[in-house]
Design an enzyme around this catalytic site. Structure first.
Site, mmCIF file in Angstrom:
data_model
loop_
_atom_site.group_PDB
_atom_site.id
_atom_site.type_symbol
_atom_site.label_atom_id
_atom_site.label_comp_id
_atom_site.label_asym_id
_atom_site.label_seq_id
_atom_site.Cartn_x
_atom_site.Cartn_y
_atom_site.Cartn_z
ATOM 1 N N PHE A 75 7.041 7.277 -11.799
ATOM 2 C CA PHE A 75 8.202 7.323 -11.170
ATOM 3 C C PHE A 75 9.520 7.934 -11.755
ATOM 4 O O PHE A 75 10.502 7.817 -11.163
ATOM 5 C CB PHE A 75 8.711 6.094 -10.278
ATOM 6 C CG PHE A 75 7.676 5.793 -9.283
ATOM 7 C CD1 PHE A 75 8.152 5.950 -7.928
ATOM 8 C CD2 PHE A 75 6.346 5.177 -9.366
ATOM 9 C CE1 PHE A 75 7.366 5.911 -6.774
ATOM 10 C CE2 PHE A 75 5.544 5.362 -8.147
ATOM 11 C CZ PHE A 75 6.098 5.631 -6.793
ATOM 12 N N LEU A 76 9.326 8.387 -13.005
ATOM 13 C CA LEU A 76 10.450 9.207 -13.586
ATOM 14 C C LEU A 76 10.389 10.620 -13.346
ATOM 15 O O LEU A 76 10.615 11.512 -14.313
ATOM 16 C CB LEU A 76 10.366 8.780 -15.056
ATOM 17 C CG LEU A 76 10.547 7.544 -15.521
ATOM 18 C CD1 LEU A 76 10.667 7.319 -16.935
ATOM 19 C CD2 LEU A 76 12.124 7.247 -15.139
ATOM 20 N N LEU A 124 0.908 -1.293 0.055
ATOM 21 C CA LEU A 124 0.022 0.171 0.006
ATOM 22 C C LEU A 124 0.774 1.205 0.090
ATOM 23 O O LEU A 124 1.994 1.153 0.339
ATOM 24 C CB LEU A 124 -1.082 0.097 1.253
ATOM 25 C CG LEU A 124 -0.579 0.185 2.518
ATOM 26 C CD1 LEU A 124 -0.145 1.480 2.856
ATOM 27 C CD2 LEU A 124 -1.603 -0.294 3.516
ATOM 28 N N LYS A 177 4.810 13.135 1.309
ATOM 29 C CA LYS A 177 4.362 13.353 0.057
ATOM 30 C C LYS A 177 2.825 13.706 0.346
ATOM 31 O O LYS A 177 2.291 13.824 1.432
ATOM 32 C CB LYS A 177 4.469 11.991 -0.617
ATOM 33 C CG LYS A 177 3.497 10.863 0.038
ATOM 34 C CD LYS A 177 3.421 9.663 -1.142
ATOM 35 C CE LYS A 177 2.551 8.491 -0.392
ATOM 36 N NZ LYS A 177 2.270 7.578 -1.304
ATOM 37 N N CYS A 221 9.627 4.364 3.944
ATOM 38 C CA CYS A 221 10.024 3.065 3.412
ATOM 39 C C CYS A 221 11.258 2.976 2.598
ATOM 40 O O CYS A 221 12.183 2.597 2.720
ATOM 41 C CB CYS A 221 8.613 2.737 2.525
ATOM 42 S SG CYS A 221 7.290 2.030 3.567
ATOM 43 N N GLU A 250 0.873 5.235 1.466
ATOM 44 C CA GLU A 250 0.386 6.108 2.231
ATOM 45 C C GLU A 250 -0.227 7.371 1.216
ATOM 46 O O GLU A 250 0.225 7.879 0.474
ATOM 47 C CB GLU A 250 1.528 6.747 3.022
ATOM 48 C CG GLU A 250 1.699 5.861 4.180
ATOM 49 C CD GLU A 250 2.796 6.367 4.923
ATOM 50 O OE1 GLU A 250 2.929 7.632 5.217
ATOM 51 O OE2 GLU A 250 3.719 5.458 5.569
ATOM 52 N N GLY A 310 12.927 15.793 -8.691
ATOM 53 C CA GLY A 310 12.277 16.626 -7.874
ATOM 54 C C GLY A 310 13.319 16.865 -6.651
ATOM 55 O O GLY A 310 14.515 16.417 -6.737
HETATM 56 P P1 NAI Z 1 4.801 2.207 11.971
HETATM 57 O O1 NAI Z 1 5.845 2.442 12.902
HETATM 58 O O2 NAI Z 1 3.701 3.336 11.699
HETATM 59 O O3 NAI Z 1 3.948 1.212 12.690
HETATM 60 C C1 NAI Z 1 4.301 -0.197 13.476
HETATM 61 C C2 NAI Z 1 3.513 -0.128 14.858
HETATM 62 O O4 NAI Z 1 3.858 -1.258 15.515
HETATM 63 C C3 NAI Z 1 3.931 1.095 15.762
HETATM 64 O O5 NAI Z 1 2.612 1.673 16.323
HETATM 65 C C4 NAI Z 1 4.578 0.360 17.062
HETATM 66 O O6 NAI Z 1 4.106 0.753 18.105
HETATM 67 C C5 NAI Z 1 4.104 -1.203 16.807
HETATM 68 N N1 NAI Z 1 4.848 -2.162 17.554
HETATM 69 C C6 NAI Z 1 6.120 -2.020 17.785
HETATM 70 N N2 NAI Z 1 6.544 -3.436 18.535
HETATM 71 C C7 NAI Z 1 5.229 -3.862 18.548
HETATM 72 C C8 NAI Z 1 5.116 -5.290 19.299
HETATM 73 N N3 NAI Z 1 6.174 -5.924 19.536
HETATM 74 N N4 NAI Z 1 3.818 -5.605 19.107
HETATM 75 C C9 NAI Z 1 3.072 -5.190 18.670
HETATM 76 N N5 NAI Z 1 2.982 -3.746 17.929
HETATM 77 C C10 NAI Z 1 4.256 -3.335 17.982
HETATM 78 O O7 NAI Z 1 5.209 1.521 10.739
HETATM 79 P P2 NAI Z 1 4.332 1.467 9.176
HETATM 80 O O8 NAI Z 1 4.724 2.431 8.503
HETATM 81 O O9 NAI Z 1 3.033 1.013 9.422
HETATM 82 O O10 NAI Z 1 5.173 0.062 8.789
HETATM 83 C C11 NAI Z 1 5.177 -1.201 9.376
HETATM 84 C C12 NAI Z 1 5.748 -2.087 8.450
HETATM 85 O O11 NAI Z 1 5.296 -2.256 6.849
HETATM 86 C C13 NAI Z 1 7.267 -1.549 8.007
HETATM 87 O O12 NAI Z 1 7.862 -2.800 7.935
HETATM 88 C C14 NAI Z 1 7.361 -1.031 6.967
HETATM 89 O O13 NAI Z 1 8.482 -0.884 6.228
HETATM 90 C C15 NAI Z 1 6.085 -1.917 5.926
HETATM 91 N N6 NAI Z 1 5.406 -0.969 4.939
HETATM 92 C C16 NAI Z 1 5.186 -0.032 5.208
HETATM 93 C C17 NAI Z 1 4.427 1.064 4.500
HETATM 94 C C18 NAI Z 1 3.944 2.258 4.451
HETATM 95 O O14 NAI Z 1 3.366 3.094 3.576
HETATM 96 N N7 NAI Z 1 3.921 2.999 5.857
HETATM 97 C C19 NAI Z 1 4.047 0.323 3.059
HETATM 98 C C20 NAI Z 1 4.404 -1.082 2.917
HETATM 99 C C21 NAI Z 1 5.134 -1.698 3.817
#
Ligand code: NAI
Length: 452
Positions: free
Chosen positions: A271-272, A157, A342, A282, A159, A275
């Site tokens: 994505f080309l 997904l 973004k 991510c 954001e 900026g």
């Molecule tokens: P985020 O930091 O917003 O959310 C992670 C959540 O996990 C936090 O709220 C944190 O308090 C919680 N957490 C930490 N330790 C925990 C535990 N032991 N048990 C339960 N909850 C716990 O991160 P986000 O952006 O949602 O990303 C999560 C994963 O998804 C990452 O690996 C990221 O790379 C991946 N991802 C993120 C995208 C994005 O657009 N944000 C898109 C695709 C993948």
């Protein structure tokens, strides 16, 4: 694996950008969903029926699912995991100072889950993890002497369009060596597909006739697919930025160049965009994580290092380009419009807008900054000298230069008169290359783009 006659109960570990979106949507697809979030501040906001970040359509989905009792937000593993047939992990995977992935949260979540999961329940990794992580977690599960099938199900997904992307996905990737478990995870998305138009109605977001692909792979492939996808997109951005720098020197317009280059179906236009470079939670960490994986396995991913190096130069490149046009930046007053990394989100992680604002302050510039959704979050990372304004109009008062740092529609879809009526500044820096250059020039503004 246990045969299920009713829909499985689901726990989502980590109610962040990914986990909360996933939990809210599955809670509208017929599942009983527990969203486990240890961060008390975030949890309280979610329990009150809204998201702690801005995402189109999400609040109403959270509120209605909580009211219906199909979504329970909790900090308790004990109250959720033992009742669940499928446990999704979507905890954060930040980067370590050396660029490698910090898997502390991933392993903490898996360790706790392994103790509490019922025999045969499936563990699904949605977090972006380096290739090889699933194999290590499987070893951890084996130590618990429990049969816990493990599936890698990376998240794609974006954001800003997270609800839409999850409902109308391009692809679902599920990788693992337990065929039944992979099928069960795929089944969750098929169930979501059945409800997607109804959910879009509740969220009041657009619908699509998108036909999503289901892709089953082995575990390591699934893990690699996620980071490879982001790496390729980052490469395209850095490639466009490299050509933008050349365009500036030779007097070409990189937008014209990329429009024509991208018209070739083998290449594609997406994505080309040159900026101020990519940011967010991510791309920067996924690229450095991939480079670190290469190092770990003895493979030199020089191409990714180059992409990262180019990207790191871009905020400064924008400022240098401006300072070449003006005699001296020190003492000038500049409006930085856009602090989210973004448009469409309040997320300011590694935001180029913030880095531009802070660099300007270090050059003696008086900065007035505004973002429609990210002012609060940005305030934690902005230099205290930056004045955060509560409206675009206020940001434009008495300034010498306007810098558009995020592609919010309210900044880029304006007629030039919107700016000329509100400020005496006649210099506009389009750090996202999204303005119609010619109309701004015709309106008497000095237009500074990236590679144009
Ligand atoms: P985020 O930091 O917003 O959310 C992670 C959540 O996990 C936090 O709220 C944190 O308090 C919680 N957490 C930490 N330790 C925990 C535990 N032991 N048990 C339960 N909850 C716990 O991160 P986000 O952006 O949602 O990303 C999560 C994963 O998804 C990452 O690996 C990221 O790379 C991946 N991802 C993120 C995208 C994005 O657009 N944000 C898109 C695709 C993948």
């Amino acid at each position: 694996m246990t045969e299920l006659t009713t829909l499985p109960t689901i726990t989502v570990l980590g109610a962040g950008y990914v986990g909360l979106t996933t939990a809210a949507l599955l809670a509208h697809s017929g599942y009983m969903v527990y969203a486990v979030e240890p961060n008390e501040e975030r949890l309280q906001v979610i329990q009150s029926g809204v998201s702690f970040f801005y995402e189109d359509g999400l609040d109403v989905l959270i509120k209605t699912a909580i009211d219906n009792g199909t979504l329970i937000a909790t900090s308790s593993y004990q109250a959720s995991i033992p009742k669940s047939h499928i446990v999704f992990s979507s905890v954060g995977t930040p980067d370590n100072p050396d660029g490698s992935s910090n898997l502390t949260y991933v392993f903490a979540a898996a360790t706790e889950a392994a103790k509490l999961m019922p025999e045969g329940a499936i563990y699904v990794q949605k977090s972006t993890v380096p290739v090889g992580t699933g194999t290590r977690i499987k070893q951890l599960f084996a130590q618990e002497n429990k049969q816990i099938p493990y599936v890698s199900n990376p998240e794609f997904l974006r954001e800003g369009t997270a609800v839409f992307d999850t409902l109308y996905f391009d692809r679902v990737v599920a990788g693992g060596d337990d065929f039944g478990a992979v099928q069960a995870v795929t089944g969750v998305y098929k169930q979501l597909e059945l409800h997607r138009d109804d959910i879009a109605d509740i969220a009041t977001i657009k619908k699509s006739r998108q036909v999503g692909h289901y892709i089953s792979t082995n575990l390591n492939s699934a893990e690699l697919i996620k980071v490879t996808s982001n790496a390729f997109l980052a490469l395209k951005i850095s490639f466009a930025n490299s050509i933008a720098k050349l365009s500036d020197v030779v007097g070409a317009d990189v937008v014209e160049v990329m429009d024509a280059v991208g018209a070739d179906k083998r290449i594609g236009r997406a994505f080309l965009n040159a900026g101020r470079g990519y940011g967010g939670g991510c791309f920067p960490k996924d690229i450095s994580g991939l480079i670190a994986s290469g190092k770990e396995y003895g493979v030199d991913l020089a191409i990714m290092k180059a992409a990262q190096d180019v990207n790191n130069t871009m905020p400064t490149y924008v400022i240098d380009k401006l300072s070449k046009k003006l005699d001296n930046l020190s003492g000038k007053k500049i409006a930085v419009l856009g602090l989210a990394f973004k448009a469409g989100t309040s997320d300011t992680r590694r935001s180029p807008g913030i880095s531009i604002a802070n660099s300007l302050v270090s050059l003696g510039v008086n900065v007035q900054a505004f973002d429609p959704k990210a002012n609060e979050e940005a305030s934690h990372n902005l230099d205290p000298a930056v004045i955060i304004t509560s409206s675009i109009e206020e940001a434009l008062i008495n300034i010498d230069v306007i810098i558009i740092a995020t592609d919010w529609p309210e900044f880029i879809k304006q007629d030039p008169s919107f700016y000329t009526n509100r400020t005496t500044s006649r210099v506009i820096v389009d750090a996202v290359n999204k303005l119609d250059k010619h109309s701004y020039v015709s309106a008497g503004l000095q237009y500074i783009g990236v590679g144009r």
